[in-house]
Write a protein that holds these residues in place. Structure first.
Motif, PDB file in Angstrom:
ATOM      1  N   ASN A  31       0.754  -1.231  -0.156  1.00 12.28           N
ATOM      2  CA  ASN A  31       0.096  -0.023   0.160  1.00 12.28           C
ATOM      3  C   ASN A  31       1.060   1.155   0.070  1.00 12.28           C
ATOM      4  N   ARG A  32       1.201   2.026  -1.149  1.00 16.20           N
ATOM      5  CA  ARG A  32       2.153   2.796  -1.339  1.00 16.20           C
ATOM      6  C   ARG A  32       1.698   3.954  -0.756  1.00 16.20           C
ATOM      7  N   THR A  33       0.288   4.570  -0.649  1.00 13.68           N
ATOM      8  CA  THR A  33      -0.191   5.516   0.015  1.00 13.68           C
ATOM      9  C   THR A  33      -0.065   5.524   1.367  1.00 13.68           C
ATOM     10  N   ARG A  34      -0.401   4.408   1.917  1.00 11.87           N
ATOM     11  CA  ARG A  34      -0.084   4.185   3.372  1.00 11.87           C
ATOM     12  C   ARG A  34       1.340   4.409   3.737  1.00 11.87           C
ATOM     13  N   ALA A  35       2.303   3.872   2.821  1.00  6.70           N
ATOM     14  CA  ALA A  35       3.710   4.160   3.435  1.00  6.70           C
ATOM     15  C   ALA A  35       3.996   5.533   3.026  1.00  6.70           C
ATOM     16  N   TYR A  36       3.532   6.412   2.249  1.00 12.74           N
ATOM     17  CA  TYR A  36       3.686   7.699   1.973  1.00 12.74           C
ATOM     18  C   TYR A  36       3.092   8.658   3.116  1.00 12.74           C
ATOM     19  N   LEU A  37       1.888   8.055   3.673  1.00 11.61           N
ATOM     20  CA  LEU A  37       1.735   8.678   5.142  1.00 11.61           C
ATOM     21  C   LEU A  37       2.295   8.625   6.190  1.00 11.61           C
ATOM     22  N   PHE A  38       2.922   7.522   6.531  1.00  8.98           N
ATOM     23  CA  PHE A  38       3.909   7.238   7.540  1.00  8.98           C
ATOM     24  C   PHE A  38       5.325   7.586   7.128  1.00  8.98           C
ATOM     25  N   ALA A  39       5.848   7.820   5.990  1.00  8.41           N
ATOM     26  CA  ALA A  39       6.864   8.609   6.061  1.00  8.41           C
ATOM     27  C   ALA A  39       6.769  10.079   6.188  1.00  8.41           C
ATOM     28  N   PHE A  40       5.619  10.637   6.188  1.00 12.72           N
ATOM     29  CA  PHE A  40       5.304  12.116   6.363  1.00 12.72           C
ATOM     30  C   PHE A  40       5.316  12.261   7.943  1.00 12.72           C
ATOM     31  N   PHE A  41       4.719  11.296   8.507  1.00 14.74           N
ATOM     32  CA  PHE A  41       4.879  11.358  10.064  1.00 14.74           C
ATOM     33  C   PHE A  41       6.178  10.925  10.531  1.00 14.74           C
ATOM     34  N   ALA A  42       7.038  10.300   9.946  1.00 18.43           N
ATOM     35  CA  ALA A  42       8.458  10.134  10.252  1.00 18.43           C
ATOM     36  C   ALA A  42       9.151  11.527  10.286  1.00 18.43           C
ATOM     37  N   VAL A  43       8.966  12.029   8.992  1.00 19.99           N
ATOM     38  CA  VAL A  43       9.565  13.686   8.843  1.00 19.99           C
ATOM     39  C   VAL A  43       9.177  14.470  10.004  1.00 19.99           C
ATOM     40  N   VAL A  44       7.890  14.405  10.026  1.00 15.88           N
ATOM     41  CA  VAL A  44       7.418  15.596  11.039  1.00 15.88           C
ATOM     42  C   VAL A  44       7.775  15.123  12.597  1.00 15.88           C
ATOM     43  N   ALA A  45       8.013  13.966  12.899  1.00 14.18           N
ATOM     44  CA  ALA A  45       8.548  13.637  14.250  1.00 14.18           C
ATOM     45  C   ALA A  45       9.978  14.088  14.348  1.00 14.18           C
ATOM     46  N   ILE A  46      10.798  13.814  13.038  1.00 18.88           N
ATOM     47  CA  ILE A  46      12.169  14.181  13.209  1.00 18.88           C
ATOM     48  C   ILE A  46      12.216  15.667  13.322  1.00 18.88           C
ATOM     49  N   PHE A  47      11.364  16.401  12.699  1.00 19.00           N
ATOM     50  CA  PHE A  47      11.097  17.787  12.596  1.00 19.00           C
ATOM     51  C   PHE A  47      10.806  18.344  14.112  1.00 19.00           C
ATOM     52  N   MET A  48       9.974  17.641  14.830  1.00 17.28           N
ATOM     53  CA  MET A  48       9.683  17.974  16.307  1.00 17.28           C
ATOM     54  C   MET A  48      10.784  17.535  17.173  1.00 17.28           C
ATOM     55  N   PHE A  49      11.381  16.531  17.040  1.00 18.85           N
ATOM     56  CA  PHE A  49      12.539  16.486  17.897  1.00 18.85           C
ATOM     57  C   PHE A  49      13.612  17.623  17.914  1.00 18.85           C
ATOM     58  N   PHE A  50      14.081  17.979  16.669  1.00 20.03           N
ATOM     59  CA  PHE A  50      15.026  19.053  16.780  1.00 20.03           C
ATOM     60  C   PHE A  50      14.313  20.346  17.309  1.00 20.03           C
ATOM     61  N   PHE A  51      13.098  20.718  16.751  1.00 20.12           N
ATOM     62  CA  PHE A  51      12.256  21.853  17.461  1.00 20.12           C
ATOM     63  C   PHE A  51      12.238  21.958  18.919  1.00 20.12           C
TER      64      PHE A  51
END
Length: 66
Positions: A31-51
């Motif tokens: 399910n490529r769409t679901r994979a993109y959604l979780f990739a977005f969550f990963a990017v946001v989580a990394i951003f929130m860590f540094f923020f």
């Protein structure tokens, strides 16, 4: 006490990012769409860590100077 809690929540964001990347790996072929959604969550989580880390260090520096 508060400093330890703030540091803990920083690393919780990293754990969430790692888990999201694992889910990207698992869902990529099916399910490529679901994979993109979780990739977005990963990017946001990394951003929130540094923020959060940057914000905590600013607060600690301000409290040290007072």
């Amino acid at each position: 006490m508060h400093k330890k809690i703030f540091k803990l929540f920083e690393y919780v964001y990293l754990v969430m990012a790692v888990f999201s990347l694992y889910l990207v790996w698992e869902n990529w072929a099916d399910n490529r769409t679901r994979a993109y959604l979780f990739a977005f969550f990963a990017v946001v989580a990394i951003f929130m860590f540094f923020f959060k880390r940057n914000f905590r260090k600013k607060i600690e520096e301000r409290n040290k100077n007072q």
